[in-house]
Write an enzyme that holds these catalytic residues in place. Structure first.
Site, mmCIF file in Angstrom:
data_model
loop_
_atom_site.group_PDB
_atom_site.id
_atom_site.type_symbol
_atom_site.label_atom_id
_atom_site.label_comp_id
_atom_site.label_asym_id
_atom_site.label_seq_id
_atom_site.Cartn_x
_atom_site.Cartn_y
_atom_site.Cartn_z
ATOM 1 N N ASN A 91 93.688 53.305 87.545
ATOM 2 C CA ASN A 91 93.412 53.544 86.193
ATOM 3 C C ASN A 91 94.752 52.633 85.581
ATOM 4 O OD1 ASN A 91 91.550 55.138 86.738
ATOM 5 N ND2 ASN A 91 92.509 56.909 85.918
ATOM 6 N N LYS A 128 86.477 44.206 80.932
ATOM 7 C CA LYS A 128 86.930 42.743 81.403
ATOM 8 C C LYS A 128 85.663 41.683 81.529
ATOM 9 C CE LYS A 128 88.141 45.219 84.916
ATOM 10 N NZ LYS A 128 88.377 46.412 83.983
ATOM 11 N N LYS A 168 65.647 10.533 68.643
ATOM 12 C CA LYS A 168 66.772 11.916 68.128
ATOM 13 C C LYS A 168 68.217 11.801 68.711
ATOM 14 C CE LYS A 168 66.046 14.942 65.909
ATOM 15 N NZ LYS A 168 65.196 16.205 66.336
ATOM 16 N N SER A 200 82.312 46.418 90.530
ATOM 17 C CA SER A 200 82.744 45.648 89.353
ATOM 18 C C SER A 200 83.368 44.437 89.918
ATOM 19 C CB SER A 200 83.693 46.248 88.573
ATOM 20 O OG SER A 200 84.951 46.763 89.309
ATOM 21 N N TYR A 202 91.117 57.957 80.646
ATOM 22 C CA TYR A 202 90.141 56.887 81.340
ATOM 23 C C TYR A 202 88.753 57.509 81.753
ATOM 24 C CZ TYR A 202 88.219 53.528 84.408
ATOM 25 O OH TYR A 202 87.479 52.456 85.016
ATOM 26 N N THR A 205 80.091 23.030 46.078
ATOM 27 C CA THR A 205 80.031 24.649 46.032
ATOM 28 C C THR A 205 78.449 24.808 45.810
ATOM 29 O OG1 THR A 205 80.014 24.734 43.487
ATOM 30 C CG2 THR A 205 81.950 24.589 44.749
ATOM 31 N N HIS A 206 77.941 25.915 46.365
ATOM 32 C CA HIS A 206 76.793 26.132 46.525
ATOM 33 C C HIS A 206 75.848 24.985 47.188
ATOM 34 C CE1 HIS A 206 77.418 29.550 43.618
ATOM 35 N NE2 HIS A 206 78.299 28.496 43.103
ATOM 36 N N SER A 257 66.309 14.426 72.794
ATOM 37 C CA SER A 257 64.965 15.203 72.556
ATOM 38 C C SER A 257 64.224 14.513 73.725
ATOM 39 C CB SER A 257 64.236 14.863 71.393
ATOM 40 O OG SER A 257 62.893 15.187 71.514
ATOM 41 N N GLN A 309 85.299 50.091 81.956
ATOM 42 C CA GLN A 309 85.295 48.930 82.820
ATOM 43 C C GLN A 309 84.597 47.643 82.160
ATOM 44 O OE1 GLN A 309 84.521 49.276 87.374
ATOM 45 N NE2 GLN A 309 82.659 49.064 86.679
ATOM 46 N N ASN A 327 70.879 14.682 68.546
ATOM 47 C CA ASN A 327 71.133 16.150 68.064
ATOM 48 C C ASN A 327 72.322 16.733 68.145
ATOM 49 O OD1 ASN A 327 68.371 16.230 67.057
ATOM 50 N ND2 ASN A 327 67.690 16.861 69.160
ATOM 51 N N GLU A 343 75.707 23.113 67.169
ATOM 52 C CA GLU A 343 74.774 24.212 67.053
ATOM 53 C C GLU A 343 75.180 25.518 67.820
ATOM 54 O OE1 GLU A 343 71.259 21.313 65.547
ATOM 55 O OE2 GLU A 343 70.932 22.165 67.486
HETATM 56 N N1 ARG Z 1 87.407 49.238 88.110
HETATM 57 C C1 ARG Z 1 87.695 50.242 87.032
HETATM 58 C C2 ARG Z 1 88.209 49.501 85.637
HETATM 59 O O1 ARG Z 1 88.274 48.509 85.679
HETATM 60 C C3 ARG Z 1 89.197 50.795 87.375
HETATM 61 C C4 ARG Z 1 88.845 51.709 88.654
HETATM 62 C C5 ARG Z 1 89.272 53.193 87.797
HETATM 63 N N2 ARG Z 1 88.380 53.805 88.621
HETATM 64 C C6 ARG Z 1 88.258 55.149 88.673
HETATM 65 N N3 ARG Z 1 87.417 55.768 89.132
HETATM 66 N N4 ARG Z 1 89.098 55.968 87.956
HETATM 67 O O2 ARG Z 1 88.202 50.218 84.638
#
Ligand code: ARG
Length: 473
Positions: free
Chosen positions: A117, A332, A290, A27, A324, A162-163, A284, A329, A292, A297
């Protein structure tokens, strides 16, 4: 552990994970964006271990100095390369390996009683606390732009729909503020998330809590949190603050998409109420003429994507067992995507609206006297006539005018009087045919008269001056 990769686990494994699992599991490309929060979390964690007697002065110092150096190194590399090239699976492993290089064996004491965690949950909350004020400021900026325009353009009267059919004349400012109010509620809803977000999970360990006596509240406060999470299992498993944020972002996106759509329609040659600046228009490749509204959009489309992220993440969370699980994961990736997208949309909306031109003559020319039909009915009501009957009378008048091929203003008074003798005088009727008079009748709170719009402006201005969001110390 492979020689080139510092891994926080694996003592009981005989083989390396397969490369495809690695690719799915790693990650770092996403969570490297949390490096500051991760390092800050480690600083405070080490300090707390030290304060509660689990880390010597010397080791704490080595860790603090080492973390400062790691932060500087990572900052420089991120700036130079836009990413980290480290072979580790995540930012937590990267920071620990780099710290080991800088601080030696003291680094190996840092993870005492901590789990990734609670660490990653803490990093994410910290990042949100640091970042949400930027969304807050961007939203306020957009509202300010709408308020400023509304204040300058209060004389402009435009058709209200309206509409998407002509309905009644309204002040252009009233229309602008209708969007400002929706966004004002978004700001308030964003502020309301803070108290739930500002709870520190650190000290929850992997699931059961912290076996070493540490002062979690002191730790939380040192990181800028208002409170601690009240249950370690809840702390490592809950992503409710993200679900809440994604749903909030999708509502805000929905509001932006409606604003964008109105402006897109108003910018067409058919309406022509607004013209966007070069800075916020695109062209365009084939048709030289054009201009735009791509920005708007994209905002309209972004609303769909934001809704998708919110829905997608709720689907990830649904039915997960305690506590957990690696499914979490993905929080994020979605967080950064949602945040970046929304921030860009807010800025583009503000830029587009600041720099657009409003063609008040065009808006004015789209007012037609049929839009005063309700006002005619109200005149009868003021003379004591029941509204429902007045509504039907005006319906007959509209039919008569159409049969004679004239508009309501040019339909002779005698025709009005023939259909309904309650029309008292020609003068009374003629007074109705003024756009200004029409909008000025709507004096009730939240209406479109000048005073009622100015009242909205006063409230919004004083609110803008007083509201702010500070999430971290
Ligand atoms: N990278 C993980 C997350 O963002 C956290 C790691 C936890 N990993 C684990 N094997 N317990 O959720």
């Amino acid at each position: 552990m492979s020689a080139d990769r510092y891994q926080l686990w694996g003592g009981c494994f005989e083989e390396e994970p397969s490369s495809v699992l690695r690719r799915l599991n790693d990650s770092l490309s996403v969570d490297s964006r949390l490096f500051r929060e991760d390092i800050q979390g480690s600083r405070c964690w080490a300090a707390e271990l030290h304060r509660s007697g689990h880390l010597t002065e010397e080791d704490n110092k080595a860790i603090q100095d080492g973390l400062n150096m790691v932060e500087k190194d990572v900052e420089e590399e991120m700036l130079k390369n836009g990413r980290l090239r480290d072979p580790e699976e995540d930012i937590h492993s990267v920071v620990e390996r780099r710290l080991f290089k800088r601080a030696g064996v003291a680094a190996q004491r840092l993870h005492t009683a901590r789990s990734r965690n609670d660490q990653s949950a803490t990093d994410t909350r910290l990042w949100m606390l640091g970042s949400l004020p930027k969304l807050h400021a961007a939203l306020k900026e957009l509202i300010t732009v709408l308020v400023d325009r509304a204040s300058n353009e209060i004389d402009i009267i435009a058709p209200g729909y309206t509409h998407l059919q002509r309905a009644q004349p309204v002040r252009w400012s009233h229309f602008l503020l209708s969007h400002a109010w929706a966004l004002r509620d978004d700001v308030t809803r964003l502020e309301e998330q803070k108290s739930r977000l500002s709870r520190c999970p650190l000290g929850s360990g992997a699931i059961a809590g912290c076996a070493l006596p540490i002062d979690r509240m002191r730790l939380a406060n040192s990181l800028g949190f208002e409170d601690v999470t009240p249950n370690s299992m809840f702390a490592v498993s809950s992503r409710d603050h993200l679900v809440e944020f994604f749903n909030w972002a999708s509502l805000c996106g929905l509001h932006l998409s409606r604003l964008a759509e109105d402006l897109i329609i108003y910018s067409t040659q058919e309406f022509g109420f607004v013209r966007f600046s070069d800075q916020f228009s695109t062209g365009s490749s084939l048709m030289p003429q054009k201009r735009n509204p791509d920005g708007l959009e994209l905002i309209r489309g972004a609303a769909g994507l934001l809704l998708g992220e919110a829905f997608g993440f709720s689907c990830v969370m649904k039915g997960l067992p305690s506590t957990y699980n690696k499914d979490l994961q993905s929080d994020k990736e979605l967080l950064f995507r949602t945040y970046d997208r929304l921030l860009d949309c807010l800025k583009v909306a503000a830029g587009t609206i600041t720099t657009m031109e409003v063609n008040n003559n065009k808006a004015f020319s789209c007012l037609d006297t049929d839009m005063l039909a309700t006002d005619i009915a109200h005149t009868l009501v003021r003379n004591g006539f029941p509204f429902r009957q007045a509504h039907h009378v005006v319906g007959s008048i509209l039919r008569r005018a159409s049969a004679l091929g004239v508009d309501l203003k040019n339909l002779p008074y005698e025709e009005y009087h023939k259909i309904c003798p309650e029309f008292k005088s020609k003068e009374e009727l003629q007074r109705i045919f003024s756009w200004e008079t029409s909008v000025e009748q709507y004096t009730s709170l939240g209406g479109t008269s000048r005073d009622a719009v100015n009242h909205q402006l006063d409230i919004l201005r004083s609110w803008l001056g007083s509201t702010q969001l500070t999430c971290t110390k």
